[in-house]
Every structure is written in C-alpha cells, then in structure tokens.
Design a protein around this motif. Structure first.
Motif, PDB file in Angstrom:
ATOM      1  N   LEU A   1       7.940  25.211   7.968  1.00  8.57           N
ATOM      2  CA  LEU A   1       8.070  26.557   8.525  1.00  8.57           C
ATOM      3  C   LEU A   1       9.301  27.209   7.926  1.00  8.57           C
ATOM      4  O   LEU A   1      10.381  26.619   7.917  1.00  8.57           O
ATOM      5  N   LEU A   2       9.148  28.421   7.421  1.00  4.30           N
ATOM      6  CA  LEU A   2      10.273  29.238   6.971  1.00  4.30           C
ATOM      7  C   LEU A   2      10.386  30.426   7.912  1.00  4.30           C
ATOM      8  O   LEU A   2       9.468  31.232   8.003  1.00  4.30           O
ATOM      9  N   LEU A   3      11.504  30.513   8.611  1.00  9.84           N
ATOM     10  CA  LEU A   3      11.772  31.652   9.492  1.00  9.84           C
ATOM     11  C   LEU A   3      12.956  32.407   8.917  1.00  9.84           C
ATOM     12  O   LEU A   3      14.093  31.961   8.999  1.00  9.84           O
TER      13      LEU A   3
ATOM     14  N   ALA B   1       7.271  33.043  14.765  1.00 15.43           N
ATOM     15  CA  ALA B   1       7.573  31.620  14.569  1.00 15.43           C
ATOM     16  C   ALA B   1       7.156  30.806  15.789  1.00 15.43           C
ATOM     17  O   ALA B   1       6.611  29.708  15.646  1.00 15.43           O
ATOM     18  N   LEU B   2       7.388  31.334  16.977  1.00 18.16           N
ATOM     19  CA  LEU B   2       7.008  30.619  18.190  1.00 18.16           C
ATOM     20  C   LEU B   2       5.488  30.440  18.275  1.00 18.16           C
ATOM     21  O   LEU B   2       5.004  29.406  18.730  1.00 18.16           O
ATOM     22  N   GLN B   3       4.756  31.445  17.820  1.00 18.39           N
ATOM     23  CA  GLN B   3       3.293  31.311  17.783  1.00 18.39           C
ATOM     24  C   GLN B   3       2.872  30.220  16.800  1.00 18.39           C
ATOM     25  O   GLN B   3       1.968  29.437  17.086  1.00 18.39           O
ATOM     26  N   LEU B   4       3.531  30.169  15.641  1.00 16.30           N
ATOM     27  CA  LEU B   4       3.217  29.130  14.657  1.00 16.30           C
ATOM     28  C   LEU B   4       3.528  27.734  15.205  1.00 16.30           C
ATOM     29  O   LEU B   4       2.771  26.791  14.982  1.00 16.30           O
ATOM     30  N   VAL B   5       4.640  27.613  15.928  1.00 17.97           N
ATOM     31  CA  VAL B   5       5.026  26.324  16.499  1.00 17.97           C
ATOM     32  C   VAL B   5       3.969  25.837  17.489  1.00 17.97           C
ATOM     33  O   VAL B   5       3.728  24.635  17.610  1.00 17.97           O
ATOM     34  N   GLN B   6       3.318  26.771  18.167  1.00 16.20           N
ATOM     35  CA  GLN B   6       2.238  26.407  19.102  1.00 16.20           C
ATOM     36  C   GLN B   6       0.991  25.929  18.360  1.00 16.20           C
ATOM     37  O   GLN B   6       0.234  25.129  18.888  1.00 16.20           O
ATOM     38  N   ALA B   7       0.778  26.416  17.129  1.00 16.86           N
ATOM     39  CA  ALA B   7      -0.481  26.190  16.430  1.00 16.86           C
ATOM     40  C   ALA B   7      -0.431  25.125  15.332  1.00 16.86           C
ATOM     41  O   ALA B   7      -1.462  24.556  14.993  1.00 16.86           O
TER      42      ALA B   7
END
Length: 136
Positions: free
Chosen positions: A5-7, A39-45
């Motif tokens: 992940l790149l934020l 990013a939080l949505q990606l962390v969930q998925a």
C-alpha cells in the motif's frame, strides 16, 4: 512483498515511491491512495505485506492508517515515509505500530537500501530518526 500500500497525496512523490518499491520488490502488486479515507477502505479489502504511509494528508493523519493496519493486519509492516522529523510526529507513529520511519529528504539510494533491509528483518529508520529514538 506481494501486496504493498502506498499512501501519499502528492502524485510525483507517489510515483517515485512506486518506482523504489518496484526496484526492491519487482513482483509486488501496489495499491495506491491519496487520502486516509481511501487507504482505510483498501485496508478493509486487501491483505498487505507492507504499507508506506505519509503522515500529513488532506483528510487526516496517516497515523490512523498505521493504527488500523496494526489492528486488522498485525502481520503487515507499516513504514512511515514523511518530511516530519520531530518528536510530535515520530513517537505517535511508533506508538500506533509503525515498523519504520523514513524521511523523504534522504537520497533515493538510501531509501532503497532501507527497503531491502525489511526482507532481512531490519526496521527501516532514517539515521537521524534512529539517533532520536536512541536518545529518547
């Protein structure tokens, strides 16, 4: 590293971080976000092995993403990549679960070397940050 992940909110910085990651981990799948919310949505998925996280973002602090990753994906390694080299940013990020803390002002070669060391179990810390932590 399979999933990274790149934020980072600045597109040009995100692009050079992507290039650095692909130099070190050529087969990595990279997910990108410019805001904490995304990013939080990606962390969930997505299950991440590594997350490179900026702190100062338009909709909040990257520390929130470090915390969420620690809670949902404790095996993921969160590494802060930032311009902030002060205690007010460093220690909350480490307390939230950051595995490393890299300053963007460093030479790209040094950042690349620090990313290589993750595979050897070494936390990536900018030299000035390591000195600050030891002094603390």
């Amino acid at each position: 590293m399979k999933n990274v992940l790149l934020l980072e909110d600045l597109p040009e910085i995100r692009a050079w971080l992507r290039d650095l990651v692909l130099r070190v981990f050529p087969t990595a799948h990279i997910s990108e976000a410019a805001r904490v919310h995304d990013a939080l949505q990606l962390v969930q998925a997505v299950r991440f092995d590594l997350a490179l996280i900026d702190l100062g973002l338009p909709d909040g602090s990257g520390v929130d993403v470090v915390t969420r990753l620690r809670d949902l994906q404790p095996e993921a390694q969160s590494v802060v990549v930032t311009i902030h080299d002060d205690d007010e940013h460093l220690f909350p990020a480490l307390q939230a679960g950051a595995y490393g803390y890299i300053l963007k002002e460093q030479a790209r070669e040094l950042i690349t070397e620090q990313l290589h060391r993750i595979s050897q179990g070494e936390p990536p810390l900018s030299p000035s940050i390591a000195r600050r932590v030891i002094a603390y």
